[in-house]
Motif scaffolding. Structure first.
Motif, PDB file in Angstrom:
ATOM      1  N   ARG A  97      34.753   1.918  15.512  1.00 21.65           N
ATOM      2  CA  ARG A  97      35.473   1.875  16.803  1.00 21.65           C
ATOM      3  C   ARG A  97      35.105   3.085  17.649  1.00 21.65           C
ATOM      4  O   ARG A  97      34.912   2.977  18.857  1.00 21.65           O
ATOM      5  CB  ARG A  97      36.980   1.850  16.537  1.00 21.65           C
ATOM      6  N   ALA A  98      34.985   4.227  17.023  1.00 18.28           N
ATOM      7  CA  ALA A  98      34.612   5.440  17.746  1.00 18.28           C
ATOM      8  C   ALA A  98      33.218   5.293  18.355  1.00 18.28           C
ATOM      9  O   ALA A  98      32.972   5.692  19.506  1.00 18.28           O
ATOM     10  CB  ALA A  98      34.657   6.644  16.809  1.00 18.28           C
ATOM     11  N   ALA A  99      32.304   4.702  17.587  1.00 12.78           N
ATOM     12  CA  ALA A  99      30.932   4.526  18.085  1.00 12.78           C
ATOM     13  C   ALA A  99      30.909   3.591  19.285  1.00 12.78           C
ATOM     14  O   ALA A  99      30.256   3.867  20.297  1.00 12.78           O
ATOM     15  CB  ALA A  99      30.045   3.988  16.966  1.00 12.78           C
ATOM     16  N   ARG A 100      31.584   2.469  19.176  1.00 14.26           N
ATOM     17  CA  ARG A 100      31.554   1.481  20.267  1.00 14.26           C
ATOM     18  C   ARG A 100      32.219   2.020  21.530  1.00 14.26           C
ATOM     19  O   ARG A 100      31.772   1.749  22.647  1.00 14.26           O
ATOM     20  CB  ARG A 100      32.210   0.183  19.813  1.00 14.26           C
ATOM     21  N   LEU A 101      33.291   2.779  21.375  1.00 13.24           N
ATOM     22  CA  LEU A 101      33.939   3.381  22.544  1.00 13.24           C
ATOM     23  C   LEU A 101      33.037   4.424  23.195  1.00 13.24           C
ATOM     24  O   LEU A 101      32.941   4.505  24.421  1.00 13.24           O
ATOM     25  CB  LEU A 101      35.276   4.011  22.146  1.00 13.24           C
ATOM     26  N   ALA A 102      32.364   5.226  22.388  1.00  5.84           N
ATOM     27  CA  ALA A 102      31.467   6.251  22.935  1.00  5.84           C
ATOM     28  C   ALA A 102      30.314   5.603  23.692  1.00  5.84           C
ATOM     29  O   ALA A 102      29.899   6.084  24.759  1.00  5.84           O
ATOM     30  CB  ALA A 102      30.944   7.140  21.807  1.00  5.84           C
ATOM     31  N   ILE A 103      29.787   4.507  23.155  1.00  7.07           N
ATOM     32  CA  ILE A 103      28.717   3.796  23.862  1.00  7.07           C
ATOM     33  C   ILE A 103      29.240   3.225  25.173  1.00  7.07           C
ATOM     34  O   ILE A 103      28.573   3.281  26.212  1.00  7.07           O
ATOM     35  CB  ILE A 103      28.150   2.676  22.967  1.00  7.07           C
ATOM     36  N   ALA A 104      30.461   2.704  25.126  1.00  6.18           N
ATOM     37  CA  ALA A 104      31.041   2.091  26.327  1.00  6.18           C
ATOM     38  C   ALA A 104      31.209   3.092  27.465  1.00  6.18           C
ATOM     39  O   ALA A 104      31.080   2.745  28.637  1.00  6.18           O
ATOM     40  CB  ALA A 104      32.390   1.443  25.992  1.00  6.18           C
ATOM     41  N   VAL A 105      31.498   4.361  27.115  1.00  3.19           N
ATOM     42  CA  VAL A 105      31.677   5.383  28.159  1.00  3.19           C
ATOM     43  C   VAL A 105      30.411   6.210  28.351  1.00  3.19           C
ATOM     44  O   VAL A 105      30.422   7.236  29.029  1.00  3.19           O
ATOM     45  CB  VAL A 105      32.885   6.299  27.835  1.00  3.19           C
ATOM     46  N   HIS A 106      29.321   5.744  27.735  1.00  2.00           N
ATOM     47  CA  HIS A 106      27.990   6.365  27.909  1.00  2.00           C
ATOM     48  C   HIS A 106      27.955   7.821  27.450  1.00  2.00           C
ATOM     49  O   HIS A 106      27.295   8.665  28.050  1.00  2.00           O
ATOM     50  CB  HIS A 106      27.543   6.268  29.385  1.00  2.00           C
ATOM     51  N   ASP A 107      28.670   8.112  26.346  1.00  2.07           N
ATOM     52  CA  ASP A 107      28.652   9.447  25.759  1.00  2.07           C
ATOM     53  C   ASP A 107      27.704   9.415  24.558  1.00  2.07           C
ATOM     54  O   ASP A 107      28.097   9.101  23.427  1.00  2.07           O
ATOM     55  CB  ASP A 107      30.067   9.855  25.321  1.00  2.07           C
ATOM     56  N   GLY A 108      26.441   9.734  24.795  1.00  3.33           N
ATOM     57  CA  GLY A 108      25.415   9.605  23.770  1.00  3.33           C
ATOM     58  C   GLY A 108      25.648  10.486  22.560  1.00  3.33           C
ATOM     59  O   GLY A 108      25.441  10.051  21.421  1.00  3.33           O
ATOM     60  N   ASP A 109      26.071  11.724  22.778  1.00  5.21           N
ATOM     61  CA  ASP A 109      26.291  12.642  21.659  1.00  5.21           C
ATOM     62  C   ASP A 109      27.413  12.146  20.755  1.00  5.21           C
ATOM     63  O   ASP A 109      27.283  12.137  19.523  1.00  5.21           O
ATOM     64  CB  ASP A 109      26.618  14.045  22.178  1.00  5.21           C
ATOM     65  N   ALA A 110      28.522  11.760  21.372  1.00  8.75           N
ATOM     66  CA  ALA A 110      29.654  11.256  20.587  1.00  8.75           C
ATOM     67  C   ALA A 110      29.265   9.977  19.861  1.00  8.75           C
ATOM     68  O   ALA A 110      29.666   9.747  18.705  1.00  8.75           O
ATOM     69  CB  ALA A 110      30.862  11.010  21.488  1.00  8.75           C
ATOM     70  N   ALA A 111      28.488   9.121  20.515  1.00  4.05           N
ATOM     71  CA  ALA A 111      28.056   7.875  19.883  1.00  4.05           C
ATOM     72  C   ALA A 111      27.198   8.152  18.666  1.00  4.05           C
ATOM     73  O   ALA A 111      27.369   7.520  17.611  1.00  4.05           O
ATOM     74  CB  ALA A 111      27.290   7.021  20.899  1.00  4.05           C
ATOM     75  N   GLN A 112      26.292   9.115  18.775  1.00  3.82           N
ATOM     76  CA  GLN A 112      25.418   9.434  17.645  1.00  3.82           C
ATOM     77  C   GLN A 112      26.219   9.998  16.477  1.00  3.82           C
ATOM     78  O   GLN A 112      25.980   9.645  15.314  1.00  3.82           O
ATOM     79  CB  GLN A 112      24.336  10.426  18.084  1.00  3.82           C
ATOM     80  N   ARG A 113      27.198  10.859  16.784  1.00  3.80           N
ATOM     81  CA  ARG A 113      28.043  11.411  15.717  1.00  3.80           C
ATOM     82  C   ARG A 113      28.778  10.286  14.988  1.00  3.80           C
ATOM     83  O   ARG A 113      28.848  10.251  13.760  1.00  3.80           O
ATOM     84  CB  ARG A 113      29.078  12.389  16.299  1.00  3.80           C
ATOM     85  N   ALA A 114      29.326   9.366  15.777  1.00  4.59           N
ATOM     86  CA  ALA A 114      30.107   8.284  15.187  1.00  4.59           C
ATOM     87  C   ALA A 114      29.219   7.345  14.378  1.00  4.59           C
ATOM     88  O   ALA A 114      29.617   6.863  13.308  1.00  4.59           O
ATOM     89  CB  ALA A 114      30.845   7.512  16.290  1.00  4.59           C
ATOM     90  N   LEU A 115      28.025   7.068  14.883  1.00  2.00           N
ATOM     91  CA  LEU A 115      27.104   6.195  14.150  1.00  2.00           C
ATOM     92  C   LEU A 115      26.703   6.817  12.814  1.00  2.00           C
ATOM     93  O   LEU A 115      26.639   6.139  11.775  1.00  2.00           O
ATOM     94  CB  LEU A 115      25.866   5.902  14.996  1.00  2.00           C
ATOM     95  N   ASP A 116      26.430   8.107  12.821  1.00  2.00           N
ATOM     96  CA  ASP A 116      26.080   8.796  11.579  1.00  2.00           C
ATOM     97  C   ASP A 116      27.245   8.751  10.590  1.00  2.00           C
ATOM     98  O   ASP A 116      27.047   8.535   9.381  1.00  2.00           O
ATOM     99  CB  ASP A 116      25.694  10.247  11.862  1.00  2.00           C
ATOM    100  N   ARG A 117      28.442   8.978  11.092  1.00  2.00           N
ATOM    101  CA  ARG A 117      29.619   8.944  10.237  1.00  2.00           C
ATOM    102  C   ARG A 117      29.846   7.539   9.681  1.00  2.00           C
ATOM    103  O   ARG A 117      30.134   7.355   8.496  1.00  2.00           O
ATOM    104  CB  ARG A 117      30.841   9.393  11.055  1.00  2.00           C
ATOM    105  N   TRP A 118      29.679   6.539  10.554  1.00  2.00           N
ATOM    106  CA  TRP A 118      29.869   5.142  10.141  1.00  2.00           C
ATOM    107  C   TRP A 118      28.873   4.770   9.043  1.00  2.00           C
ATOM    108  O   TRP A 118      29.230   4.153   8.041  1.00  2.00           O
ATOM    109  CB  TRP A 118      29.706   4.251  11.373  1.00  2.00           C
ATOM    110  N   GLN A 119      27.632   5.185   9.221  1.00  2.00           N
ATOM    111  CA  GLN A 119      26.612   4.873   8.219  1.00  2.00           C
ATOM    112  C   GLN A 119      26.925   5.570   6.896  1.00  2.00           C
ATOM    113  O   GLN A 119      26.769   4.979   5.826  1.00  2.00           O
ATOM    114  CB  GLN A 119      25.230   5.294   8.723  1.00  2.00           C
ATOM    115  N   ALA A 120      27.401   6.795   6.969  1.00  2.00           N
ATOM    116  CA  ALA A 120      27.743   7.532   5.745  1.00  2.00           C
ATOM    117  C   ALA A 120      28.902   6.872   5.003  1.00  2.00           C
ATOM    118  O   ALA A 120      28.989   6.966   3.769  1.00  2.00           O
ATOM    119  CB  ALA A 120      28.105   8.975   6.099  1.00  2.00           C
ATOM    120  N   LEU A 121      29.767   6.201   5.735  1.00  2.00           N
ATOM    121  CA  LEU A 121      30.935   5.550   5.127  1.00  2.00           C
ATOM    122  C   LEU A 121      30.638   4.127   4.660  1.00  2.00           C
ATOM    123  O   LEU A 121      31.520   3.437   4.160  1.00  2.00           O
ATOM    124  CB  LEU A 121      32.096   5.532   6.120  1.00  2.00           C
TER     125      LEU A 121
END
Length: 579
Positions: A97-121
């Protein structure tokens, strides 16, 4: 991610445990009655420290704040809260959810952090590829987007192609998305699912890739030979102007599924758009019927003024299954009203549910029927209720105000009519139709300055408008003021509509005001013979009276009295001519 109810349940549990611990600590802090100062006898709980996390380190607080922000449609704030929550939570859904919201608001750094976290989980490959493709497209990185989309459609996930389409639909650069669609969604790669082929063809059409859309549509038709693929290919051909090709394909589809109501509707709609109304009606007459087939059949019959067909449809629809009747109560009301069965129409309109898309129209028609039945107070009461119910829907609110005003105009209650039109104009300022109608109400009420102002304003909005020119010209002539201006306006109107009886009436009345009785009588007689309108007859009668042809004038007045026994203009004219 847990549901909102689960999160609140966890919050209640945490609060209860914390309260109990704090209560015990408070009790432990009270000295014992027996050994108030004895350190050796102190309770262990006296040394208990209860740790309560602050909001920034409380995952539940962050999730709740994020959900509340989403409820306010504040995506930026929601993204910030979920960015914190996913660092505190081991739930992969929170990270997603964090990744999709970050992408929606065009926050690339936050999106990358969330994607990395999601993949780790432990993110699933398809979901991860979809999100990374979205992020790449958001940054305009076509190569990375392509790589991730290829991973997605190769993942074997049952929803992969649906996710693929979702990524492209949400892309900011539609041209880039169209290129990726053509490159990746090829006949060689598409799955053995006709719906996926149709979805890609439709998506290509949306992106303006018409040749690709047609290629996929035809390939799907050849491969699956299903009703849906024939119907879509036919629609594409029809849109291209190939009506014969479209008709041939739909005939093939109908041969496969002659009882398919949706297919018959598609074919009939296509025939109707091509002007073949009889053919459309014939296609719909046979086979199973539903609410949509009845609706289109009624529209075709009404267009052709086929009263016999409308009456037959009314009888058929009343005998239809209950679920079809329930979806067709508004149509039943319309059919009853067309046959002047007003009581039945009111009954059907009354059965239209509040959640029906025709609920407003049913109430509006009911008000008009009540008024025609002489139930004037009931009609206005219903319209008043509509105005309250639709305060938040400007177009419908405008319609309710306008209908109320027009009924007052019909009742010759001009002050109330003007007020209704004024309220409607507050909703839709400078609407030409409303300005015209309010101008008429002002003129009928004798408020000539206000009427002139509305008509002049209307002509500024729509320069040269024939109806406005005629209305202003007649208003000036009737008030016997600024006759040269009235003459200019009416000359414009006459040039545009030389055979219009209403304009001929205005012109004749102007000639009367100018003292040109012969020209006035000639114009008015033509207008009278063209339509036998009561007000035109009153004008003609007055001119004939002034010419000394009183017997002819009286004959005209008698005809007017038969047409409209309560005509106010006739009564006022007779009082003026026979003081």
């Amino acid at each position: 991610m847990r549901s909102r109810a689960a999160k609140f349940k966890q919050l209640r549990h945490f609060t209860a445990v914390s309260a109990l611990a704090l209560g015990l600590a408070a009790c432990a802090g009270t000295p014992s009655r027996q050994a108030r100062g004895d350190a050796a006898s102190a309770q262990p709980l006296a040394r208990l420290v209860v740790a309560t996390p602050d909001a920034d380190h409380d995952v539940l607080a962050q999730l709740l704040a994020g959900e509340m922000a989403l409820g306010r449609n504040d995506l930026q704030a929601a993204s910030g809260y979920y960015d914190k929550a996913m660092l505190l939570s081991d739930d992969p859904q929170v990270a997603e959810r964090a990744a999709r919201l970050a992408i929606a608001v065009h926050d690339g750094d936050a999106a990358q952090r969330a994607l990395d976290r999601w993949q780790a989980l432990g993110a699933k490959p398809a979901g991860m590829a979809e999100a990374r493709a979205e992020l790449a497209l958001d940054h305009g990185n076509a190569d990375e987007a392509r790589r991730q989309l290829e991973l997605l459609i190769s993942s074997g996930d049952k929803d992969a192609w649906r996710q693929f389409g979702r990524v492209l639909v949400g892309a900011r650069d539609q041209a880039q998305a169209g290129r990726l669609l053509e490159t990746l969604a090829t006949p060689q790669r598409l799955p053995a699912d006709a719906q996926a082929w149709l979805a890609m063809s439709e998506l290509g059409d949306k992106f303006g890739r018409h040749a690709y859309a047609m290629q996929i549509a035809e390939a799907a038709m050849q491969r699956f030979k299903s009703v849906e693929t024939y119907a879509w290919a036919a629609q594409m051909k029809f849109n291209d102007g190939d009506r014969d090709g479209a008709r041939a394909l739909l005939q093939k589809a109908l041969a496969k599924a002659p009882q398919n109501a949706q297919l018959r509707l598609t074919y009939a709609s296509m025939l109707s758009q091509a002007g073949d109304y009889a053919g459309a009606a014939k296609v719909l007459e046979h086979g199973p019927q539903n609410a949509d087939t009845y609706s289109l059949r009624a529209a075709l019959a009404a267009r052709n003024n086929d009263e016999k067909a409308l009456a037959a449809l009314y009888q058929q629809l009343q005998q239809a299954p209950e679920d079809v009747r329930a979806r067709s109560t508004y149509l039943l009301g319309q059919l009853a009203e067309m046959q002047h069965r007003d009581a039945e129409a009111l009954s059907w309109y009354g059965q239209v549910g509040d959640d029906d898309p025709h609920a407003f129209d049913a109430d509006l028609r009911s008000a008009l029927i009540l008024h025609a039945q002489g139930k004037v107070a009931d009609a206005h009461q219903l319209l008043d209720q509509l105005q309250m119910d639709y305060l938040d829907q400007p177009e419908r609110l405008r319609q309710a105000y306008q209908a109320d005003a027009e009924l007052y105009l019909r009742e010759q209650k001009y002050v109330q009519a003007e007020q209704g039109f004024s309220r409607a104009l507050q909703v839709v300022p400078d609407d030409p139709g409303l300005l015209y109608s309010r101008g008429l109400a002002y003129a009928e009420a004798g408020q000539i300055d206000q009427a002139v102002q509305d008509f002049q304003h209307l002509l500024k909005i729509k320069p040269g408008d024939v109806d406005a020119s005629n209305a202003l010209g007649f208003t000036l002539a009737d008030a016997d003021r600024d006759l040269p201006e009235a003459e200019k306006l009416l000359q414009v109107a006459r040039a545009a509509k030389p055979a219009d009886p209403a304009i001929a009436d205005s012109w004749g009345w102007l000639q009367y005001r100018l003292g040109h009785l012969d020209q006035a009588a000639q114009a008015l007689r033509g207008a009278w013979l063209a339509g036998k309108d009561a007000d035109v007859g009153v004008h003609l009668g007055e001119v004939l009276w002034k010419q000394g042809h009183r017997q002819d004038a009286q004959r005209i007045f008698d005809e007017v009295r038969k047409l409209d026994p309560r005509n106010t203009s006739l009564q006022n004219t007779l009082k003026r001519l026979n003081p």
